[in-house]
Design an enzyme around this catalytic site. Sequence first.
Site, PDB file in Angstrom:
ATOM      1  N   HIS A 273      17.117 -10.022  -0.844  1.00 58.51           N
ATOM      2  CA  HIS A 273      16.298  -9.676   0.331  1.00 58.51           C
ATOM      3  C   HIS A 273      16.684 -10.449   1.571  1.00 58.51           C
ATOM      4  O   HIS A 273      16.091 -10.231   2.632  1.00 58.51           O
ATOM      5  CB  HIS A 273      14.808  -9.819   0.010  1.00 58.51           C
ATOM      6  CG  HIS A 273      14.342 -11.222  -0.225  1.00 58.51           C
ATOM      7  ND1 HIS A 273      14.063 -11.724  -1.466  1.00 58.51           N
ATOM      8  CD2 HIS A 273      14.075 -12.217   0.633  1.00 58.51           C
ATOM      9  CE1 HIS A 273      13.647 -12.969  -1.359  1.00 58.51           C
ATOM     10  NE2 HIS A 273      13.657 -13.294  -0.086  1.00 58.51           N
ATOM     11  N   SER A 397      14.197 -18.771   0.226  1.00 57.30           N
ATOM     12  CA  SER A 397      14.786 -17.665  -0.527  1.00 57.30           C
ATOM     13  C   SER A 397      16.301 -17.779  -0.491  1.00 57.30           C
ATOM     14  O   SER A 397      16.903 -17.979   0.567  1.00 57.30           O
ATOM     15  CB  SER A 397      14.386 -16.331   0.107  1.00 57.30           C
ATOM     16  OG  SER A 397      13.167 -15.883  -0.402  1.00 57.30           O
TER      17      SER A 397
END
Lengths: 447, 111
Positions: A273, A397
């Site tokens: 992502h 992330s």
Amino acid sequence: MPTGTASKVTQLDDDMFGSEQPAAKQPPISLSHKNGHEASEEVVAEVAGAGDYSETQGYETGEETTEADEAANHSAVRNTPIPPRVEQDEEASEASANDSTFESVAGWEESSLTESDAAESEPVIEAFYASSESSEEFFPAIGAILAPIAKAVLPSLAGAVVQQGASRLNPRLQKIFQRLSRLGINPALLKRRETGEESDEAGVLDETTLATLEQQLETLEVVIGKDDRVQITNTKAVPWKRICHLKIQAANGKSYLGTGFFIGPRTIITAGHCVYIHGQGGWARSIVVTPARNGADAPFKSFTATSFRSVKGWVNNKSRNYDYGAIILPSNVTVPKEIGAFGFGTFSNQELKGKRLNTAGYPGDKPAGTMWFHGRTAKMILPRTITYDIDTAGGQSGSAVWVRRSDGQRIVVGIHTNGAASGNSATRITKPVFNNLKQWRAEGGNV
Amino acid sequence: MKRTGSIKGIVRDADGRPIEDVNIVILSGPVHRDIAAISGPDGSFGFGRLELGDYVLQAYGSDSESQVISVPVVAGKIAFVEIWLVSEPKDCPNHRNGEHPNQDSDIVPEI
């Protein structure tokens, strides 16, 4: 740090509201070998940067059983670079538990990670309630979040303690009291503030209100739980120099903060992502990669990348189980050889059980561009993910989740992707992930 | 098919001007991707494809940070969050506890 804020939340109609497929369910699996089919490890060794001491050794290889239908989801896909906007086409403008170890970081205390056990529960409850008269401090933010449910539930909880005694509360209520205690919340005090009176009436504690309170507590524990992350200031040392700050520009122009790590001279692994952002136009327009960033300092400079990789399971199916990707740096930039690269590998459930997991990245809740470390053992090992209580925040992330083995090797076993009150998690390096990482490493140029 | 929602918003200074390069972080909520949004030149930011539920956000500027902000993400709606981020001297007479003088005070009440 001076603080100033106000906020307003408005709900707007969303004609563009979409839906997405749920991630495939992956039930917890036994941490035992199944008929010998669990993989023994397969590892690509860590690569020392120029000037680093050598840590590499050969490792035995093995097979890991994979589901046949996973093959399609792990099929690699790549972006077609989006023509850069003129004003954006620039280089970065901004500057088994005993055979693994946590990284040695000043200020990091493994001993502080001991969790309280059930045997300690009772005294905590009693001591907490007994001391309720003395506690007058109440963190306003806690109150803000807890206020509605506090009005409904906490007076009843306090009444239940008075009526029954803390030691005779049912286990669920005892656990709630323990969690409140750890957060410094005093239900008796809340009760007086809400009702203005003392009462020992237990009231009604129905399933819905208790469940809501437990959910609120999960939120609070993440928000104000002890933050024992440690800042890395010597980011030019191993392994920190292999960790990269990512400033991501989505296809729609929105910007995001993420983290990545080198596995080869031009290959940086990150979350899927971070390179393909669902709901924001898909493939990123560009990502500015800053290895070893330390605040405003970029010791190895920055590189703008427009070539990305991920897999169909993420790009087409939006499945959390396939949330991983890669950034391939342009061939015309010179990446300092001294950076080196992380190793990576597949490990069986048994091998991961109890391993000390390390991670470091660039959380958005810390001063801009600063790197932070944390480590814990795995909480749950699933076929495609690893869950842990390592403190993370948005911006991390894509961080490497690695084990440091007794021989000193640092081997990445997961790619951090998700936060959740119930446990943060990484995409696990399984055999198909491993194979893609090897391929992407080669595409960026072999070591 | 799982329904998802989104959060959009804008970060402004005390005079209502948009602030760029503010990190907006989801502190907690349903399982979410651990990516931080950075406000753009127009102060805007967004999180898409979020599971429905209650989220807690916080904004971090270079010299200030917001209080935690509770944001419910519900079906069929965009949760639009306006954040005023104000760097201020602690003894500023026009501000109390970091609140903007024109703020809606029902978001973060004291108990």
